[in-house]
Write an enzyme that holds these catalytic residues in place. Structure first.
Site, short mmCIF file in Angstrom:
data_model
loop_
_atom_site.label_atom_id
_atom_site.label_comp_id
_atom_site.label_asym_id
_atom_site.label_seq_id
_atom_site.Cartn_x
_atom_site.Cartn_y
_atom_site.Cartn_z
CE LYS A 95 8.88 42.27 -26.87
NZ LYS A 95 8.88 42.12 -28.32
N GLY A 156 4.42 46.03 -35.64
CA GLY A 156 4.39 45.80 -37.08
C GLY A 156 3.81 46.93 -37.91
CB ALA A 183 6.10 47.59 -30.75
N GLY A 184 6.73 49.11 -33.52
CA GLY A 184 6.28 50.23 -34.34
C GLY A 184 7.39 50.95 -35.09
#
Lengths: 256, 65
Positions: A95, A156, A183-184
């Protein structure tokens, strides 16, 4: 979903950081149904064997690992980290994160493309942490990337999908690629929304690890990902501007 | 000779990376190594001669997101 030719049963990928304890991490992985978890690399002090202890915990769960290059801000740093990860974890998957902005942790797309090119040439199978930028995505595909992981919103932040239009456009542009929102993601409805857009999967970490009850939240995400995927395949109703009666008006009594 | 290991200056007698890892207590640890920012595969550690001032990174698995 398919990742470089391998079929993965679960569409939910889970991070392993910031859990209250190793036991809760293991329980959360089980509850999520995830078959892939993300791991990282950090300096090891002599005699500590902290890395070995963590690795033993992950191996007990029986899941596959996806190493990341989190925290890398240059191509060289990311490439070297990937090479080290391949040796430690024994996988060609990486990743790939090349961070460009300190406040938003937005990927450096120029560096990302260059690092992807180098790593693909070395036999890595890159899962690129990117934005919804279509030009960067084209370049990533040109240099060998077959799994794109656009952000929903900053890492985050728990803000969900900031640019639904952009994610929809990416899905439409690359119908053959495996696309995973990374993400998020903050709550299960965010994950369901990504799945309803036709994304193959979601990767999340803090949303589970930092929840008050990580194990319950892991199960909630499992269900939401399954629900979203099911809905995508069920051809959802298109939104419209004006109301349309759902109860038939034909045969209604004249009482006015 | 003096080398830098994970950001700290240390003195070692070892002449190779593999010998230095043993001397520093890493022995059979699950680690990967880089010298002067280049990855050094496990199979190359015994061939890599250390020089004064070399910067060594020793990393291991940890939690990630």
């Amino acid at each position: 979903m398919e990742i470089y030719g391998e079929t993965i049963g679960s569409r939910l990928m889970l991070g392993t950081a910031r859990y209250p304890s190793p036991e809760i991490l293991k329980e959360a992985i089980r509850a999520s149904g995830a078959e892939i978890v993300t791991v990282s690399l950090r300096r090891e002090a002599a005699g500590e064997r902290a890395g070995q202890k963590f690795w033993d915990i992950i191996r007990e769960t029986g899941v596959r690992v996806l190493p990341n290059t989190a925290g890398c801000h240059s191509v060289r740093q990311a490439v070297t980290t990937a090479q080290m990860a391949r040796e430690v974890f024994g996988t060609n998957w990486i990743k790939l994160e090349v961070i460009g902005d300190e406040d938003t942790l937005q990927p450096d797309l120029f560096g990302l493309v260059e690092a992807t090119r180098i790593l693909s040439d070395e036999g890595f199978q890159v899962l690129a942490y990117t934005t919804e930028d279509l030009v960067a995505a084209d370049r990533l595909v040109e240099v060998g990337c077959r799994v794109l992981m656009p952000w929903g919103s900053p890492i985050g932040s728990a803000r969900g999908l900031n640019n639904v239009y952009g994610l929809r456009a990416m899905r439409a542009r690359f119908p053959e690629l495996t696309l995973i929102v990374d993400a998020g993601i903050g709550v299960p409805s965010h994950a369901a929304q990504a799945m309803e857009l036709g994304y193959e999967g979601v990767l999340l970490s803090s949303a589970v690890a930092l929840a008050g009850d990580p194990v319950a939240m892991a199960r909630a995400f499992k269900l939401s990902v399954e629900a979203g995927r099911l809905a995508f395949g069920a051809d959802p109703l298109e939104p419209r501007d004006m109301a349309e009666p759902s109860t038939p008006v034909l045969g209604q009594a004249v009482l006015a | 000779m003096k080398i830098v290991v994970n950001g700290e200056l240390v003195e070692v007698d070892a002449a190779t990376l593999e010998a230095a890892l043993i001397e520093l207590g890493y022995g059979d640890a699950l680690i990967a190594t880089a010298v002067n920012r280049d990855f050094v595969p496990k199979t190359e550690r015994s061939n890599l001669a250390l020089n004064q001032g070399d910067v060594i990174e020793i990393i291991a698995p940890m939690q990630g997101g």
